[in-house]
Design an enzyme around this catalytic site. Sequence first.
Site: not given
Length: 647
Positions: A279, A283, A412, A538
């Site tokens: 993360e 980010r 993903d 998404e």
Amino acid sequence: MTVVLLTSITVGLQPLFLSNMTTPALLPLSGRRIPTLSPGASSFPHHRATLRLSEKFILLLILSAFITLCFGAFFFLPDNSKHKRFDLGLEDVLIPHIDSPKEGKHASGQVVIHGQGGHDENRHREEEESLRDKIRADHERALQEAKEKLRKSREELQAEIQTEKTKVVEDLKKKDPGPKPLPPPPEPDVKEKRDKIREMMKHAWDSYRQYGWGHNELKPIAKKGHSTNIFGNSQLGASIVDALDTLFIMGLQDEFKDGQEWIEQNLDFSANAEVSVFEVNIRFIGGLLAAYYLSGQEVFKMKAVALAEKLIPAFNTPTGIPWAMVNLKTGVGRNWGWASAGSSILAEFGTLHMEFVHLTYLTGNPVYYQKVMHIRKLLAKMDRPNGLYPNYLNPRTGRWGQHHTSVGGLGDSFYEYLLKAWLMSDKTDVEARKAYDDAIEAIERHLIRKSNGGLTFIGEWKNGHLERKMGHLACFAGGMLALGADGSPDDKAGHYLQLGTGEGPLILKLGPEAFKFDSGLEAVAVRQNEKYYILRPEVIETYWYMWRFTHDPKYRQWGWEAAQAIDRFCRVSGGFSGVKDVYSSNPTYDDVQQSFFLAETLKYLYLLFSNDDLLPLETWVFNTEAHPLPVLHLGNITLPGSEPSQR
Ligand code: DMJ
């Protein structure tokens, strides 16, 4: 003219000749294949079967002098037969054609010199004299150029060759731009829609500025700061870093400056906080790098590098597969307690590549590149059940955990980064492309199905069994398949583009977190804890990619419906909140304004209603948090830490 051509042939040969020396496997000399070698200066070997650089130039000089002599001699011949020898349509290119009266072509007495009339013997002689002068002058210039080339260092010559090659490639691209989508249909209110999205961004930002400034996220109902375990107990201003490039793209300059100031003065990575490596990478490092590339402000690059240093200890595992979490202060890493048998997660350790390659590119420090290439190599050696990558890998043993495969959560962005590694390398990282193609082929074979009602969905593979359930997270795959269509094997581009547009859940307008295609259900969330919508991007991400590739107005239409639904159901006075049940007409709020809402959802919506030349996909590759990073035109530059076999 003759000599101009001769000179250009001679000079034109040199780059080819030299490039042959830098990439010798391309053109065998003396019928022998020369082994590939690293372009590093110290590793330049001697192959006495070939010629040295200086020897090649001397040969070239002799050859050029010889050819020049031949041409010179040609002009000194006493009769006009030479002109006849060139009467093959080339004469106007090589030399000015001078008709003689004997040839009787122009009984009127006109001399044709490039279309000019009048025959004059003196003039003919003058012409020849001036040609000879030109030959001499050009020949001297060619010699001078060749001498200068010989004086140049190997690095300078390589740089010249690279410039030449790049020019050729650019020219070729210009000539064959490839298929383009039809121009977008005129849409009178597109600017109003774009302005509306910008206004939503401003509301989200202003609310965070007012109630949650410096915290990671915002509680828009309670009107105070918020954080989750992915950021540990730190206050890293995640929403500021994540939102920066969106503010920049939307032209919200004051807000961008405010964010930059906070970062300059407050963003510090020394907290005793255990953060998610994945993360923080997507980010923070992704956000800071994008802000740097867009604005040119050094501070963003420096902060990205400082943070990356803090993540490096996470790779201290027996296999080099990083831990999921690392303590920023102590460097101690560990995995999530819930992950199968202490495993690291595919979508986490497999979603570092883009940012880490950029870090090496920007700093020259090989360590980042080496870390991610090590992961790739290790994965390439492993057996894959049915060609599928399981979501869990134990970093101590290097063995797969449970055999679960998903294109949604836990899997993903690993697939996304294989494709994007290829794209961001200017399509030179063919190893990544191959891994992507193989993975997609297995996914299509085992996970992609059509529901009874004809909807295309991507299910999840669990221990040899297909679960007919799809998560909102997997909806990004429509855009990914379309993005990967160009360059797919066996000319399957059309097929993948079609799959991306597949009617149904790949492109839901706004939906729940997960939905089933079982027992007569068509994309319906069954469990209460799967009915929420937390401002995820998404679906909208896929709309935007599909819009870019097709310009089919339905994608703007669906995107607009989604924007309106968010504005209607998720907007509150203190920002935007997720909702707990998308089937309820009066939904309750989860009271979180996620940082990815500002980084991704609003950015993709804004781009959907903008022209294609705002961040064109030929130039920019978006990381999985929608932070645009430029394509790296590495050419024959070797990234520090890479070896030829890795590229
Ligand atoms: C984002 O943080 C990233 O897109 C990530 O890859 C998974 N999804 C969330 C938002 O839904």
